[in-house]
Design a protein around this motif. Structure first.
Motif, PDB file in Angstrom:
ATOM      1  N   GLY A 124       0.776  -1.230   0.000  1.00  0.00           N
ATOM      2  CA  GLY A 124       0.000   0.000   0.000  1.00  0.00           C
ATOM      3  C   GLY A 124       0.809   1.282   0.000  1.00  0.00           C
ATOM      4  N   PHE A 125       2.131   1.165  -0.111  1.00  0.00           N
ATOM      5  CA  PHE A 125       2.947   2.379  -0.157  1.00  0.00           C
ATOM      6  C   PHE A 125       2.976   2.960  -1.571  1.00  0.00           C
ATOM      7  CE2 PHE A 125       4.678   0.178   3.521  1.00  0.00           C
ATOM      8  CZ  PHE A 125       4.827   1.214   4.424  1.00  0.00           C
ATOM      9  N   THR A 126       3.204   4.267  -1.636  1.00  0.00           N
ATOM     10  CA  THR A 126       3.433   4.882  -2.941  1.00  0.00           C
ATOM     11  C   THR A 126       4.899   4.662  -3.280  1.00  0.00           C
ATOM     12  OG1 THR A 126       1.885   6.580  -2.281  1.00  0.00           O
ATOM     13  CG2 THR A 126       3.217   7.023  -4.246  1.00  0.00           C
ATOM     14  N   ILE A 127       5.159   4.137  -4.450  1.00  0.00           N
ATOM     15  CA  ILE A 127       6.559   3.872  -4.802  1.00  0.00           C
ATOM     16  C   ILE A 127       7.043   4.893  -5.834  1.00  0.00           C
ATOM     17  CG2 ILE A 127       6.505   1.418  -4.221  1.00  0.00           C
ATOM     18  CD1 ILE A 127       6.324   0.973  -7.324  1.00  0.00           C
ATOM     19  N   PRO A 128       8.335   5.136  -5.889  1.00  0.00           N
ATOM     20  CA  PRO A 128       8.844   6.155  -6.805  1.00  0.00           C
ATOM     21  C   PRO A 128       8.740   5.730  -8.268  1.00  0.00           C
ATOM     22  CG  PRO A 128      10.652   5.034  -5.717  1.00  0.00           C
ATOM     23  CD  PRO A 128       9.406   4.528  -5.086  1.00  0.00           C
ATOM     24  N   LEU A 129       8.836   6.719  -9.143  1.00  0.00           N
ATOM     25  CA  LEU A 129       8.912   6.431 -10.565  1.00  0.00           C
ATOM     26  C   LEU A 129      10.193   5.647 -10.781  1.00  0.00           C
ATOM     27  CD1 LEU A 129       8.313  10.061 -11.791  1.00  0.00           C
ATOM     28  CD2 LEU A 129       6.732   8.164 -12.111  1.00  0.00           C
ATOM     29  N   ALA A 130      10.086   4.499 -11.395  1.00  0.00           N
ATOM     30  CA  ALA A 130      11.289   3.703 -11.567  1.00  0.00           C
ATOM     31  C   ALA A 130      11.177   2.832 -12.800  1.00  0.00           C
ATOM     32  CB  ALA A 130      11.519   2.830 -10.339  1.00  0.00           C
ATOM     33  N   LYS A 131      12.316   2.358 -13.258  1.00  0.00           N
ATOM     34  CA  LYS A 131      12.298   1.477 -14.417  1.00  0.00           C
ATOM     35  C   LYS A 131      13.450   0.500 -14.316  1.00  0.00           C
ATOM     36  CE  LYS A 131      12.082   1.423 -19.358  1.00  0.00           C
ATOM     37  NZ  LYS A 131      12.547   1.986 -20.603  1.00  0.00           N
ATOM     38  N   GLU A 132      13.160  -0.754 -14.674  1.00  0.00           N
ATOM     39  CA  GLU A 132      14.223  -1.746 -14.718  1.00  0.00           C
ATOM     40  C   GLU A 132      14.851  -1.643 -16.098  1.00  0.00           C
ATOM     41  OE1 GLU A 132      12.667  -5.443 -12.960  1.00  0.00           O
ATOM     42  OE2 GLU A 132      14.328  -6.403 -14.008  1.00  0.00           O
ATOM     43  N   CYS A 133      16.129  -1.333 -16.159  1.00  0.00           N
ATOM     44  CA  CYS A 133      16.793  -1.156 -17.463  1.00  0.00           C
ATOM     45  C   CYS A 133      17.782  -2.295 -17.694  1.00  0.00           C
ATOM     46  CB  CYS A 133      17.537   0.172 -17.494  1.00  0.00           C
ATOM     47  SG  CYS A 133      16.468   1.598 -17.254  1.00  0.00           S
ATOM     48  N   THR A 134      17.988  -2.631 -18.969  1.00  0.00           N
ATOM     49  CA  THR A 134      18.907  -3.736 -19.251  1.00  0.00           C
ATOM     50  C   THR A 134      20.300  -3.243 -19.605  1.00  0.00           C
ATOM     51  OG1 THR A 134      18.041  -3.737 -21.493  1.00  0.00           O
ATOM     52  CG2 THR A 134      17.159  -5.400 -19.993  1.00  0.00           C
ATOM     53  N   ASP A 135      20.431  -2.012 -20.034  1.00  0.00           N
ATOM     54  CA  ASP A 135      21.773  -1.478 -20.268  1.00  0.00           C
ATOM     55  C   ASP A 135      21.806   0.029 -19.989  1.00  0.00           C
ATOM     56  OD1 ASP A 135      20.594  -0.244 -22.428  1.00  0.00           O
ATOM     57  OD2 ASP A 135      21.314  -1.720 -23.882  1.00  0.00           O
ATOM     58  N   ILE A 136      22.998   0.600 -20.095  1.00  0.00           N
ATOM     59  CA  ILE A 136      23.196   1.979 -19.657  1.00  0.00           C
ATOM     60  C   ILE A 136      22.490   2.971 -20.596  1.00  0.00           C
ATOM     61  CG2 ILE A 136      25.393   2.560 -20.813  1.00  0.00           C
ATOM     62  CD1 ILE A 136      24.712   3.028 -17.087  1.00  0.00           C
ATOM     63  N   ILE A 137      22.332   2.577 -21.856  1.00  0.00           N
ATOM     64  CA  ILE A 137      21.644   3.471 -22.818  1.00  0.00           C
ATOM     65  C   ILE A 137      20.199   3.644 -22.382  1.00  0.00           C
ATOM     66  CG2 ILE A 137      20.993   3.774 -25.256  1.00  0.00           C
ATOM     67  CD1 ILE A 137      23.712   2.906 -25.884  1.00  0.00           C
ATOM     68  N   GLU A 138      19.621   2.535 -21.929  1.00  0.00           N
ATOM     69  CA  GLU A 138      18.236   2.597 -21.467  1.00  0.00           C
ATOM     70  C   GLU A 138      18.126   3.497 -20.225  1.00  0.00           C
ATOM     71  OE1 GLU A 138      15.038  -0.722 -20.572  1.00  0.00           O
ATOM     72  OE2 GLU A 138      16.654  -1.535 -21.822  1.00  0.00           O
ATOM     73  N   VAL A 139      19.133   3.449 -19.364  1.00  0.00           N
ATOM     74  CA  VAL A 139      19.146   4.305 -18.172  1.00  0.00           C
ATOM     75  C   VAL A 139      19.192   5.773 -18.595  1.00  0.00           C
ATOM     76  CG1 VAL A 139      20.365   4.897 -16.041  1.00  0.00           C
ATOM     77  CG2 VAL A 139      20.310   2.531 -16.798  1.00  0.00           C
ATOM     78  N   GLU A 140      20.056   6.068 -19.571  1.00  0.00           N
ATOM     79  CA  GLU A 140      20.168   7.452 -20.057  1.00  0.00           C
ATOM     80  C   GLU A 140      18.839   7.938 -20.628  1.00  0.00           C
ATOM     81  OE1 GLU A 140      23.503   7.482 -22.718  1.00  0.00           O
ATOM     82  OE2 GLU A 140      24.930   7.600 -21.046  1.00  0.00           O
ATOM     83  N   ARG A 141      18.176   7.054 -21.355  1.00  0.00           N
ATOM     84  CA  ARG A 141      16.877   7.420 -21.939  1.00  0.00           C
ATOM     85  C   ARG A 141      15.850   7.702 -20.839  1.00  0.00           C
ATOM     86  NH1 ARG A 141      16.290   3.008 -25.934  1.00  0.00           N
ATOM     87  NH2 ARG A 141      18.024   3.751 -27.207  1.00  0.00           N
ATOM     88  N   PHE A 142      15.879   6.875 -19.812  1.00  0.00           N
ATOM     89  CA  PHE A 142      14.958   7.054 -18.683  1.00  0.00           C
ATOM     90  C   PHE A 142      15.210   8.401 -17.997  1.00  0.00           C
ATOM     91  CE2 PHE A 142      14.062   6.459 -14.076  1.00  0.00           C
ATOM     92  CZ  PHE A 142      12.687   6.298 -14.166  1.00  0.00           C
ATOM     93  N   MET A 143      16.490   8.736 -17.846  1.00  0.00           N
ATOM     94  CA  MET A 143      16.844  10.015 -17.218  1.00  0.00           C
ATOM     95  C   MET A 143      16.272  11.182 -18.017  1.00  0.00           C
ATOM     96  SD  MET A 143      19.944  11.310 -15.249  1.00  0.00           S
ATOM     97  CE  MET A 143      20.203  12.984 -14.730  1.00  0.00           C
ATOM     98  N   GLN A 144      16.398  11.095 -19.347  1.00  0.00           N
ATOM     99  CA  GLN A 144      15.851  12.161 -20.210  1.00  0.00           C
ATOM    100  C   GLN A 144      14.337  12.275 -20.059  1.00  0.00           C
ATOM    101  OE1 GLN A 144      17.228  11.262 -24.177  1.00  0.00           O
ATOM    102  NE2 GLN A 144      19.351  11.768 -23.643  1.00  0.00           N
ATOM    103  N   GLU A 145      13.692  11.116 -20.040  1.00  0.00           N
ATOM    104  CA  GLU A 145      12.235  11.080 -19.882  1.00  0.00           C
ATOM    105  C   GLU A 145      11.817  11.781 -18.582  1.00  0.00           C
ATOM    106  OE1 GLU A 145      10.167   7.152 -19.674  1.00  0.00           O
ATOM    107  OE2 GLU A 145      11.501   6.770 -21.393  1.00  0.00           O
ATOM    108  N   ILE A 146      12.487  11.402 -17.498  1.00  0.00           N
ATOM    109  CA  ILE A 146      12.175  11.992 -16.190  1.00  0.00           C
ATOM    110  C   ILE A 146      12.461  13.495 -16.209  1.00  0.00           C
ATOM    111  CG2 ILE A 146      12.893  12.048 -13.749  1.00  0.00           C
ATOM    112  CD1 ILE A 146      11.262   9.675 -14.189  1.00  0.00           C
ATOM    113  N   GLY A 147      13.560  13.849 -16.883  1.00  0.00           N
ATOM    114  CA  GLY A 147      13.924  15.262 -16.984  1.00  0.00           C
ATOM    115  C   GLY A 147      12.802  16.084 -17.589  1.00  0.00           C
TER     116      GLY A 147
END
Ligand SMILES: [Zn+2]
Length: 443
Positions: A25-48
Motif C-alpha cells: 500500500g505504499f506509494t513507490i517512486p517512478l522507476a524502471k528496470e533497465c537492461t543497459d546503460i543506454i536505457e538508463v540514459e533514456r529514462f533520465m531524459q524522460e524523467i527530466g
C-alpha cells in the motif's frame, strides 16, 4: 496474505522491493528496470522532461544494480556503495542583479561576504542572498556590486553566484552604496560588529576579538541547537537580549540563569521562562558526542563529533589528543585534526570547556574495543569470509589502521587467495605475514 506477497517477502532484486512496498500500500517512486546503460540514459531524459510537472522537487535519479546479491558483493568504498550512484540533472541557472555585498560574522569569527540579490526564483524557491565564501573567491570570479550575475543552487540547496555577465556590466562607477553603476567589493579592515582588527588565515578573514558580540551570539545559537545541547526556547532574539542585558557573557553562563532572569525577557522567547529553565536543567546530562558537537569546533560536524566520542570514550582523552591520534579516527583528515588541536591549545576555549564541565555531566559512550589500536594492516589477495572493504572496516572499528601498500609502518600483511607482489616485499622487510584464519582470530 496473497501468494505474490509471500514470494515478495524475500526480495531478490531492488525492483521486487518496490513491488513489495506497492503491494503493502505504499506509494513507490517512478522507476524502471533497465537492461543497459543506454536505457538508463533514456529514462533520465524522460524523467527530466516530466520533472517540472511532478508534485515534488527532484535533483536527479538513483541508478543501482538490481540484483541484491551482486549489489552486496560489490561492497562499499568509504561510505559510498559501488552498486549505486546518483545522476544529477544540471542545476537550474538564472540571472539577477547583485545589489550589494555585505559581510557576515560567523561563530568562529570568520567573515563571510554575502551577495544581496534582486529576489529571483531558482529551483522552486525565491533567492535573495547567496554566499560568496571569501574575498579571494570574489576576486577569482571577478564579481562586482551592480553586476548582473548567474545564480544557481549548489546541489539544488545552497544558492551560489556562478559568475558575472561582464558584457552587461555598467560602465559608470557607483558613487553611493545603493546607487547605480558598478563597484568592487572591499573586505572591511575592521569587524562590522565590534570594530576589532581582522586577521587573514589562508583565504579567510577572521575577527580577532574572542568576545565579539555576533561571534558570541552565533556560538550560543549553535551551542543550544537541536543536534547540540538541545535547549528548547532559546532562540536568537532572547539570546541577543541576554547578552545585551549582561545576564550572560557566553554559553558557559547559561547554566547559572534563573527563572527570575528570564521572566522579564519572556516576550523574546517562544517558550515560558519556566520551560526554558527546565530545558537547561534537562541538558545538564548530555551525551559526549553531542557536547563535542556543541563546542562548535571548526569542521567538526555532528557525525564526526559522535565518531570522536566513540573513539576516545571520554572528554579528557579527546582534549589531550594529538594530530596522530585523531588521524586514527575513520574519516578524519589533517585539516579537521589540526582544527581540533588548535581549538584546545587556545586558553580561552580551555577555560570555557572547564567552566561548562562544572555545570554538566557527560554520558560517555560505550567505547569501541580497541583490540587493534596502533597496528597497521595491509590486505592482499581475496578473502573468503568477507570483502576487502569489510575487512578494512573491521580493522578500523577495532582501532587499527588499514593501508593499501606495504611499508615499514606495516605490522601485518594479510594474505588471501592470489596474492600479488606485496607478499614478496613484506617477506623481505620482515613483516608478519598471516592468513585469513589467523586474521579472523584477531577480530
Ligand atoms: Zn567582531
Amino acid at each position: 496474505m496473497s501468494r505474490s506477497i509471500e514470494k515478495l517477502l524475500q526480495p531478490k532484486t531492488h525492483s521486487q522491493k518496490h513491488q513489495l512496498l506497492k503491494e503493502l500500500g505504499f506509494t513507490i517512486p517512478l522507476a524502471k528496470e533497465c537492461t543497459d546503460i543506454i536505457e538508463v540514459e533514456r529514462f533520465m531524459q524522460e524523467i527530466g522532461k516530466k520533472r517540472n510537472d511532478l508534485p515534488f522537487m527532484i535533483d536527479g535519479i538513483w541508478v543501482g544494480v538490481n540484483d541484491n546479491e551482486i549489489y552486496k558483493k560489490l561492497g562499499v568504498v568509504g561510505k559510498a556503495p559501488r552498486g549505486a550512484i546518483a545522476w544529477k540533472f544540471p542545476a537550474e541557472e538564472v540571472t539577477t542583479k547583485l545589489l550589494d555585498i555585505v559581510v557576515q560574522v560567523g561563530r568562529t569569527g570568520a567573515l563571510t561576504p554575502v551577495a544581496i540579490l534582486e529576489p529571483v526564483q531558482v529551483a522552486g524557491s525565491t533567492v535573495s542572498r547567496a554566499t560568496l565564501h571569501n574575498a579571494k573567491e570574489i576576486e577569482r570570479k571577478d564579481v562586482r556590486i551592480g553586476d548582473t550575475v548567474i545564480v544557481r543552487k549548489a546541489g539544488d540547496i545552497i544558492p551560489e553566484v556562478v559568475k558575472p555577465l561582464i558584457e552587461l556590466r555598467p560602465t559608470k562607477p557607483r558613487p553611493t552604496r545603493s546607487g547605480f553603476g558598478v563597484a568592487r567589493f572591499k573586505m572591511p579592515k575592521h569587524c562590522p560588529t565590534c570594530w576589532s582588527d581582522i586577521k587573514r588565515v589562508g583565504e579567510l578573514d577572521f575577527c580577532v576579538n574572542r568576545k565579539c558580540f555576533t561571534q558570541t551570539k552565533r556560538q550560543i545559537i549553535h551551542f543550544v541547537s537541536k543536534g547540540a545541547m538541545d535547549i528548547d526556547g532559546l532562540g536568537p532574539k532572547i539570546i541577543e537580549q541576554l547578552l545585551n542585558e549582561g545576564l550572560i557573557k557566553d554559553e558557559t553562563d547559561l547554566f547559572e540563569l534563573t527563572e527570575g532572569d528570564l521572566k522579564p525577557l519572556e516576550r523574546f522567547a517562544d517558550k515560558s521562562a519556566e520551560n526554558i529553565i527546565q530545558s537547561i536543567e534537562n541538558c545538564k546530562k548530555v551525551k559526549l558526542g553531542r557536547f563535542i558537537y556543541a563546542l562548535g569546533i571548526r569542521h567538526v560536524g555532528a557525525i564526526m563529533a559522535d565518531d570522536i566520542a566513540k573513539y576516545f570514550g571520554e572528554m579528557s582523552k579527546f582534549q589531550n589528543s594529538s594530530i596522530d591520534q585523531l588521524n586514527e579516527i575513520y574519516g578524519m583528515g589533517d585539516i579537521v585534526a589540526k582544527s581540533i588541536v588548535d581549538y584546545f591549545a587556545d586558553e580561552h576555549n580551555q577555560s570555557k570547556v572547564r567552566k561548562v564541565l562544572k555545570s554538566i555531566k557527560l554520558e560517555n559512550p560505550h567505547r569501541r574495543e580497541q583490540k587493534l589500536a596502533g597496528k597497521t594492516f595491509v590486505i592482499t589477495g581475496g578473502l573468503e569470509s568477507m570483502t576487502r572493504e569489510q575487512a578494512e572496516q573491521k580493522i578500523r572499528d577495532l582501532g587499527g589502521r588499514a593501508s593499501s601498500s606495504v611499508s615499514k609502518e606495516t605490522d601485518f600483511l594479510v594474505v588471501g587467495t592470489d596474492p600479488g607482489s606485496k607478499a614478496e616485499k613484506a617477506k623481505k622487510m620482515g613483516i608478519d605475514i598471516i592468513g585469513e584464519k589467523e586474521f579472523s582470530n584477531m577480530l
